[in-house]
Design a protein around this motif. Structure first.
Motif, PDB file in Angstrom:
ATOM      1  N   ILE A 106       0.870  -1.171   0.000  1.00 39.12           N
ATOM      2  CA  ILE A 106       0.000   0.000   0.000  1.00 39.12           C
ATOM      3  C   ILE A 106       0.908   1.222   0.000  1.00 39.12           C
ATOM      4  CG2 ILE A 106      -1.662   1.359   1.328  1.00 39.12           C
ATOM      5  CD1 ILE A 106      -2.713  -1.171   2.519  1.00 39.12           C
ATOM      6  N   ALA A 107       0.569   2.180  -0.845  1.00 37.66           N
ATOM      7  CA  ALA A 107       1.342   3.425  -0.889  1.00 37.66           C
ATOM      8  C   ALA A 107       0.925   4.324   0.277  1.00 37.66           C
ATOM      9  CB  ALA A 107       1.110   4.142  -2.209  1.00 37.66           C
ATOM     10  N   ARG A 108       1.872   5.029   0.827  1.00 37.87           N
ATOM     11  CA  ARG A 108       1.608   5.927   1.949  1.00 37.87           C
ATOM     12  C   ARG A 108       0.547   6.970   1.601  1.00 37.87           C
ATOM     13  NH1 ARG A 108       4.524  10.776   3.824  1.00 37.87           N
ATOM     14  NH2 ARG A 108       3.930  11.016   5.990  1.00 37.87           N
ATOM     15  N   ASP A 109       0.523   7.394   0.344  1.00 40.87           N
ATOM     16  CA  ASP A 109      -0.432   8.435  -0.046  1.00 40.87           C
ATOM     17  C   ASP A 109      -1.880   7.922  -0.133  1.00 40.87           C
ATOM     18  OD1 ASP A 109      -0.312   6.999  -2.420  1.00 40.87           O
ATOM     19  OD2 ASP A 109       0.315   8.697  -3.647  1.00 40.87           O
ATOM     20  N   GLN A 110      -2.087   6.626   0.069  1.00 42.75           N
ATOM     21  CA  GLN A 110      -3.445   6.101   0.129  1.00 42.75           C
ATOM     22  C   GLN A 110      -4.062   6.278   1.519  1.00 42.75           C
ATOM     23  OE1 GLN A 110      -2.350   2.145  -1.880  1.00 42.75           O
ATOM     24  NE2 GLN A 110      -4.489   2.452  -2.442  1.00 42.75           N
ATOM     25  N   ILE A 111      -3.250   6.735   2.452  1.00 41.97           N
ATOM     26  CA  ILE A 111      -3.708   6.896   3.834  1.00 41.97           C
ATOM     27  C   ILE A 111      -3.847   8.385   4.138  1.00 41.97           C
ATOM     28  CG2 ILE A 111      -3.234   6.347   6.257  1.00 41.97           C
ATOM     29  CD1 ILE A 111      -3.448   3.847   4.458  1.00 41.97           C
ATOM     30  N   PRO A 112      -5.078   8.872   4.328  1.00 38.46           N
ATOM     31  CA  PRO A 112      -5.247  10.288   4.707  1.00 38.46           C
ATOM     32  C   PRO A 112      -4.629  10.551   6.085  1.00 38.46           C
ATOM     33  CG  PRO A 112      -7.351   9.297   4.057  1.00 38.46           C
ATOM     34  CD  PRO A 112      -6.347   8.182   4.163  1.00 38.46           C
ATOM     35  N   ALA A 113      -4.255  11.784   6.324  1.00 40.74           N
ATOM     36  CA  ALA A 113      -3.594  12.141   7.581  1.00 40.74           C
ATOM     37  C   ALA A 113      -4.445  11.800   8.799  1.00 40.74           C
ATOM     38  CB  ALA A 113      -3.234  13.619   7.579  1.00 40.74           C
ATOM     39  N   TYR A 114      -5.750  12.033   8.730  1.00 40.08           N
ATOM     40  CA  TYR A 114      -6.586  11.739   9.898  1.00 40.08           C
ATOM     41  C   TYR A 114      -6.625  10.242  10.188  1.00 40.08           C
ATOM     42  CZ  TYR A 114     -10.553  10.273   6.949  1.00 40.08           C
ATOM     43  OH  TYR A 114     -11.363   9.623   6.060  1.00 40.08           O
ATOM     44  N   VAL A 115      -6.521   9.410   9.148  1.00 37.66           N
ATOM     45  CA  VAL A 115      -6.477   7.962   9.351  1.00 37.66           C
ATOM     46  C   VAL A 115      -5.111   7.568   9.911  1.00 37.66           C
ATOM     47  CG1 VAL A 115      -6.627   5.701   8.226  1.00 37.66           C
ATOM     48  CG2 VAL A 115      -8.219   7.516   7.588  1.00 37.66           C
ATOM     49  N   ALA A 116      -4.054   8.225   9.456  1.00 28.68           N
ATOM     50  CA  ALA A 116      -2.713   7.951   9.989  1.00 28.68           C
ATOM     51  C   ALA A 116      -2.671   8.208  11.488  1.00 28.68           C
ATOM     52  CB  ALA A 116      -1.670   8.801   9.269  1.00 28.68           C
ATOM     53  N   ARG A 117      -3.325   9.282  11.939  1.00 24.41           N
ATOM     54  CA  ARG A 117      -3.367   9.560  13.377  1.00 24.41           C
ATOM     55  C   ARG A 117      -4.094   8.443  14.119  1.00 24.41           C
ATOM     56  NH1 ARG A 117      -4.017  14.579  11.160  1.00 24.41           N
ATOM     57  NH2 ARG A 117      -6.281  14.544  11.309  1.00 24.41           N
ATOM     58  N   GLN A 118      -5.156   7.923  13.522  1.00 22.57           N
ATOM     59  CA  GLN A 118      -5.896   6.832  14.152  1.00 22.57           C
ATOM     60  C   GLN A 118      -5.040   5.567  14.198  1.00 22.57           C
ATOM     61  OE1 GLN A 118      -9.691   5.960  12.382  1.00 22.57           O
ATOM     62  NE2 GLN A 118     -10.231   4.504  13.971  1.00 22.57           N
ATOM     63  N   ILE A 119      -4.332   5.287  13.112  1.00 22.49           N
ATOM     64  CA  ILE A 119      -3.450   4.113  13.079  1.00 22.49           C
ATOM     65  C   ILE A 119      -2.389   4.238  14.169  1.00 22.49           C
ATOM     66  CG2 ILE A 119      -1.717   2.850  11.732  1.00 22.49           C
ATOM     67  CD1 ILE A 119      -3.291   3.811   9.203  1.00 22.49           C
ATOM     68  N   ALA A 120      -1.814   5.426  14.290  1.00 23.42           N
ATOM     69  CA  ALA A 120      -0.770   5.649  15.297  1.00 23.42           C
ATOM     70  C   ALA A 120      -1.268   5.339  16.699  1.00 23.42           C
ATOM     71  CB  ALA A 120      -0.263   7.088  15.216  1.00 23.42           C
ATOM     72  N   SER A 121      -2.548   5.589  16.951  1.00 26.38           N
ATOM     73  CA  SER A 121      -3.056   5.322  18.297  1.00 26.38           C
ATOM     74  C   SER A 121      -3.583   3.896  18.459  1.00 26.38           C
ATOM     75  CB  SER A 121      -4.145   6.329  18.670  1.00 26.38           C
ATOM     76  OG  SER A 121      -5.259   6.166  17.836  1.00 26.38           O
ATOM     77  N   SER A 122      -3.913   3.202  17.362  1.00 31.58           N
ATOM     78  CA  SER A 122      -4.515   1.873  17.506  1.00 31.58           C
ATOM     79  C   SER A 122      -3.556   0.708  17.249  1.00 31.58           C
ATOM     80  CB  SER A 122      -5.736   1.740  16.594  1.00 31.58           C
ATOM     81  OG  SER A 122      -5.383   1.861  15.243  1.00 31.58           O
ATOM     82  N   THR A 123      -2.479   0.934  16.521  1.00 25.73           N
ATOM     83  CA  THR A 123      -1.579  -0.175  16.198  1.00 25.73           C
ATOM     84  C   THR A 123      -0.677  -0.528  17.381  1.00 25.73           C
ATOM     85  OG1 THR A 123       0.031  -1.037  14.613  1.00 25.73           O
ATOM     86  CG2 THR A 123       0.249   1.287  15.209  1.00 25.73           C
ATOM     87  N   THR A 124      -0.286  -1.788  17.439  1.00 29.60           N
ATOM     88  CA  THR A 124       0.716  -2.195  18.432  1.00 29.60           C
ATOM     89  C   THR A 124       2.121  -2.090  17.818  1.00 29.60           C
ATOM     90  OG1 THR A 124       0.572  -4.536  17.783  1.00 29.60           O
ATOM     91  CG2 THR A 124      -0.885  -3.781  19.572  1.00 29.60           C
ATOM     92  N   ARG A 125       2.175  -1.762  16.527  1.00 33.20           N
ATOM     93  CA  ARG A 125       3.452  -1.627  15.815  1.00 33.20           C
ATOM     94  C   ARG A 125       3.794  -0.145  15.660  1.00 33.20           C
ATOM     95  NH1 ARG A 125       2.653  -5.876  10.865  1.00 33.20           N
ATOM     96  NH2 ARG A 125       4.839  -5.403  10.531  1.00 33.20           N
ATOM     97  N   LYS A 126       3.729   0.591  16.762  1.00 27.79           N
ATOM     98  CA  LYS A 126       3.894   2.049  16.752  1.00 27.79           C
ATOM     99  C   LYS A 126       5.259   2.488  16.212  1.00 27.79           C
ATOM    100  CE  LYS A 126       0.616   2.832  20.522  1.00 27.79           C
ATOM    101  NZ  LYS A 126      -0.515   2.771  19.683  1.00 27.79           N
TER     102      LYS A 126
END
Length: 173
Positions: A106-126
């Protein structure tokens, strides 16, 4: 009406889309395992695809995240957003999404910034995610405050009434 009739109405393209969405929400709220087989087919439905993608989070299976990531390659813009939002919403899905980003499936540009913030808080692979998508803590706090302000101004009840197709027409004017 019993659940079986709701499932049939959800799958029937002749049923008005608003009713199909409402029936799908009702079925999701029951968390009935009988709905699980229909979800994959509904993802392919142009009208219900994003709603069906969100249903995957209610009925997760071990391969669900990988299937959504695979679907992302051919998804239209609306479906793609629903997919990445769904993947970010669950910790196990977010971990799979981080893996796909790290492997460049998956290309990084497929992830909107607001989703990236959510991923940062929900992933265990921080740590791994922060190498892929560095986030500034001060910017995060500012964005979270901005989101909180808008959530107060736009309650869930208002957002639930929104018509994405109409919004798209207004935006394109």
């Amino acid at each position: 009406m019993e659940s079986w009739s709701f499932r049939e109405l959800v799958r029937n393209p002749e049923t008005p889309i608003g009713e199909r969405r409402e029936f799908l929400r009702l079925l999701m709220s029951t968390q009935s395992e009988k709905l699980r087989p229909a979800i994959s087919a509904l993802i392919e439905d142009p009208a219900l695809g994003p709603d069906a993608v969100r249903a995957v989070a209610v009925f997760p299976e071990p391969q669900s995240a990988d299937q959504l990531i695979e679907k992302l390659a051919t998804a239209n813009a609306v479906l793609a957003i629903a997919i990445v939002e769904t993947l970010a919403a669950r910790s196990d899905f977010a971990d799979t999404l981080v893996g796909a980003l790290a492997e460049e499936r998956i290309a990084r540009d497929q992830i909107p910034a607001y989703v990236a913030r959510q991923i940062a808080s929900s992933t265990t692979r921080k740590d791994e995610f922060s190498r892929i998508w560095p986030l500034n803590a001060a910017d995060l706090k500012k964005k979270e405050a901005e989101l909180a302000k808008w959530k107060k101004r736009l309650p869930e009840s208002e957002l639930a009434r929104a018509d994405p197709a109409e919004g798209r027409r207004v935006y394109q004017r």
